[in-house]
Design an enzyme around this catalytic site. Sequence first.
Site, PDB file in Angstrom:
ATOM      1  N   CYS A 114       0.879  -1.304  -0.157  1.00  0.00           N
ATOM      2  CA  CYS A 114       0.102   0.024  -0.020  1.00  0.00           C
ATOM      3  C   CYS A 114       0.625   1.263   0.043  1.00  0.00           C
ATOM      4  CB  CYS A 114      -0.975   0.092   1.227  1.00  0.00           C
ATOM      5  SG  CYS A 114      -1.887  -1.167   1.009  1.00  0.00           S
TER       6      CYS A 114
ATOM      7  N   HIS B  55      -3.438   7.082   2.329  1.00  0.00           N
ATOM      8  CA  HIS B  55      -3.761   5.708   1.764  1.00  0.00           C
ATOM      9  C   HIS B  55      -5.185   5.465   2.423  1.00  0.00           C
ATOM     10  CE1 HIS B  55      -3.833   1.664   0.789  1.00  0.00           C
ATOM     11  NE2 HIS B  55      -3.583   1.385   2.068  1.00  0.00           N
TER      12      HIS B  55
ATOM     13  N   ASN C 116      -9.929  -0.551   0.036  1.00  0.00           N
ATOM     14  CA  ASN C 116      -8.481  -0.471  -0.157  1.00  0.00           C
ATOM     15  C   ASN C 116      -7.997  -1.063  -1.415  1.00  0.00           C
ATOM     16  OD1 ASN C 116      -5.639  -0.689   0.294  1.00  0.00           O
ATOM     17  ND2 ASN C 116      -5.612  -1.618   2.399  1.00  0.00           N
TER      18      ASN C 116
HETATM   19  N1  ACO Z   1     -17.453  -8.916  10.107  1.00  0.00           N
HETATM   20  C1  ACO Z   1     -17.866  -9.156  11.089  1.00  0.00           C
HETATM   21  N2  ACO Z   1     -16.944  -9.778  12.217  1.00  0.00           N
HETATM   22  C2  ACO Z   1     -15.625  -9.578  11.877  1.00  0.00           C
HETATM   23  C3  ACO Z   1     -15.189  -9.331  10.731  1.00  0.00           C
HETATM   24  C4  ACO Z   1     -16.239  -9.206   9.412  1.00  0.00           C
HETATM   25  N3  ACO Z   1     -15.772  -8.840   8.222  1.00  0.00           N
HETATM   26  N4  ACO Z   1     -13.669  -9.703  10.365  1.00  0.00           N
HETATM   27  C5  ACO Z   1     -13.192  -9.800  11.676  1.00  0.00           C
HETATM   28  N5  ACO Z   1     -14.408  -9.794  12.587  1.00  0.00           N
HETATM   29  C6  ACO Z   1     -14.664 -10.405  14.096  1.00  0.00           C
HETATM   30  C7  ACO Z   1     -13.314 -10.918  14.628  1.00  0.00           C
HETATM   31  O1  ACO Z   1     -13.417 -12.369  14.378  1.00  0.00           O
HETATM   32  C8  ACO Z   1     -13.073 -10.319  15.753  1.00  0.00           C
HETATM   33  O2  ACO Z   1     -14.180 -11.406  16.941  1.00  0.00           O
HETATM   34  P1  ACO Z   1     -13.635 -11.959  18.220  1.00  0.00           P
HETATM   35  O3  ACO Z   1     -13.575 -10.550  19.035  1.00  0.00           O
HETATM   36  O4  ACO Z   1     -14.991 -12.550  18.386  1.00  0.00           O
HETATM   37  O5  ACO Z   1     -12.390 -12.725  17.713  1.00  0.00           O
HETATM   38  C9  ACO Z   1     -13.787  -9.137  15.999  1.00  0.00           C
HETATM   39  O6  ACO Z   1     -14.337  -8.904  15.020  1.00  0.00           O
HETATM   40  C10 ACO Z   1     -12.628  -8.041  16.129  1.00  0.00           C
HETATM   41  O7  ACO Z   1     -11.826  -8.309  14.976  1.00  0.00           O
HETATM   42  P2  ACO Z   1     -10.521  -7.369  14.971  1.00  0.00           P
HETATM   43  O8  ACO Z   1      -9.577  -7.921  13.866  1.00  0.00           O
HETATM   44  O9  ACO Z   1     -10.110  -7.040  16.245  1.00  0.00           O
HETATM   45  O10 ACO Z   1     -11.208  -6.106  14.500  1.00  0.00           O
HETATM   46  P3  ACO Z   1     -10.422  -4.726  14.173  1.00  0.00           P
HETATM   47  O11 ACO Z   1     -11.313  -3.366  14.707  1.00  0.00           O
HETATM   48  O12 ACO Z   1      -9.006  -4.574  14.397  1.00  0.00           O
HETATM   49  O13 ACO Z   1     -10.986  -4.380  12.603  1.00  0.00           O
HETATM   50  C11 ACO Z   1      -9.697  -4.542  10.344  1.00  0.00           C
HETATM   51  C12 ACO Z   1     -10.001  -5.260  11.454  1.00  0.00           C
HETATM   52  C13 ACO Z   1     -10.755  -3.698   9.611  1.00  0.00           C
HETATM   53  C14 ACO Z   1      -8.992  -5.307   9.500  1.00  0.00           C
HETATM   54  C15 ACO Z   1      -8.326  -3.587  10.977  1.00  0.00           C
HETATM   55  O14 ACO Z   1      -7.627  -4.358  11.819  1.00  0.00           O
HETATM   56  C16 ACO Z   1      -7.827  -3.060  10.028  1.00  0.00           C
HETATM   57  O15 ACO Z   1      -8.231  -1.822   9.222  1.00  0.00           O
HETATM   58  N6  ACO Z   1      -6.384  -2.947  10.154  1.00  0.00           N
HETATM   59  C17 ACO Z   1      -5.188  -2.299   9.469  1.00  0.00           C
HETATM   60  C18 ACO Z   1      -5.430  -2.913   7.892  1.00  0.00           C
HETATM   61  C19 ACO Z   1      -4.233  -2.021   7.104  1.00  0.00           C
HETATM   62  O16 ACO Z   1      -4.171  -0.764   7.286  1.00  0.00           O
HETATM   63  N7  ACO Z   1      -3.339  -2.740   6.212  1.00  0.00           N
HETATM   64  C20 ACO Z   1      -2.250  -2.322   5.637  1.00  0.00           C
HETATM   65  C21 ACO Z   1      -2.725  -2.113   4.374  1.00  0.00           C
HETATM   66  S1  ACO Z   1      -3.059  -3.222   3.443  1.00  0.00           S
HETATM   67  C22 ACO Z   1      -1.835  -3.707   2.388  1.00  0.00           C
HETATM   68  O17 ACO Z   1      -0.630  -3.211   2.434  1.00  0.00           O
HETATM   69  C23 ACO Z   1      -2.087  -4.719   1.253  1.00  0.00           C
END
Ligand code: ACO
Length: 331
Positions: free
Chosen positions: A113, A253, A283
């Site tokens: 990214c 980004h 994204n």
């Molecule tokens: N729908 C419903 N529930 C979900 C989903 C979904 N799509 N995905 C995960 N959950 C659940 C999980 O299983 C977890 O459940 P649990 O508490 O029972 O275990 C709960 O939701 C919380 O999960 P987290 O992973 O802690 O959620 P978070 O608030 O961190 O959000 C996300 C997840 C959106 C992926 C976030 O962490 C994020 O945006 N991370 C950064 C991504 C990023 O910037 N990447 C870099 C660029 S990408 C690249 O370089 C290609």
Amino acid sequence: MYAAFRSIGAYVPERILSNEDLTKMVDTTDEWITKRTGIKERRIAAKNETTSDMAVKAAELAIERSGLAKSDIDMIVMATISPDYFNMPSTATVVAHKMGLDKVPAFDISAACTGFVYILGIAKAFIESGMKKNILIVGSEKMSAITDYTDRGTCILFGDGAGAAVISATDNKDEAILDLHIAADGSLGDFLMTPDGGTGNPHQNELKSEASFIQMKGNETFKIAVRTLTKDVVQILADNNLESDDIAHFVPHQANYRIIKAVGDALKMREDQVVLTVHKYGNTSGASIPMAINDLYEEGGLKAGEMMLLDAFGGGLTWGSALVPFSPFSK
Ligand code: ACO
């Protein structure tokens, strides 16, 4: 010699994949996706539409808007993690061929990214050294091809698209890209990876396995992204004696609205300074920043001389930021 950001172009595929559509594919809800990411829908390329096809459309628009002829382009650099071919030829050479620019040096870089900030830095360095005059930089991604649509933790995030810009030599310092940081920390490489298929982990069989698709430690990546980006953008503003009020457009980004909001708030950016497309494109990795700049441009919001602050964070891990005035030739 200085490097000036002359023009922008982008392409988005027609097909829309909404949050509602995703609820029929994995155990998720529109409410969860909206609240945790800000994403409402994303675009998905057609089955036979490649990363290079999208790149060419964005690139031709950027060149046309620059006022240059195609033949003025003397290098093409691409950021992609979803290349047309796994090893070779590079997607940049495929793009060059499709555009009739076969004799122009062309290569890809892989910085996920952060790719667009990296290729902007490469273009800046080649121009400042006097080696090149007009460089086409392109971020293009068919993320849908490397996304596991049974993994709700990642498939809700990614979309397809392309963005391109022309970076040209100038002797006018006021037009120049002011500063650019790029960085990486390979010790956190396993936060975001497609584990299968390279020499580190050769294909075990002919079929794509789960390990061919993106795997992400989402929550850990989220926390590091907010911390690292905030530090990086604060630093680049301080290094250049700028305040957030000096920035016309903060173009982060587009990974997650919560990351954008946290970094924007740390910088005390007003809402009208922050460019947002995450709700409609998700994204798009290396394509997301130029796609966002293009939206701003097409909405009439980007004027000659206005300062943009770009920031990005992604697999590698990699990150970077840049202070870039919009400097079209007609200024
Ligand atoms: N729908 C419903 N529930 C979900 C989903 C979904 N799509 N995905 C995960 N959950 C659940 C999980 O299983 C977890 O459940 P649990 O508490 O029972 O275990 C709960 O939701 C919380 O999960 P987290 O992973 O802690 O959620 P978070 O608030 O961190 O959000 C996300 C997840 C959106 C992926 C976030 O962490 C994020 O945006 N991370 C950064 C991504 C990023 O910037 N990447 C870099 C660029 S990408 C690249 O370089 C290609």
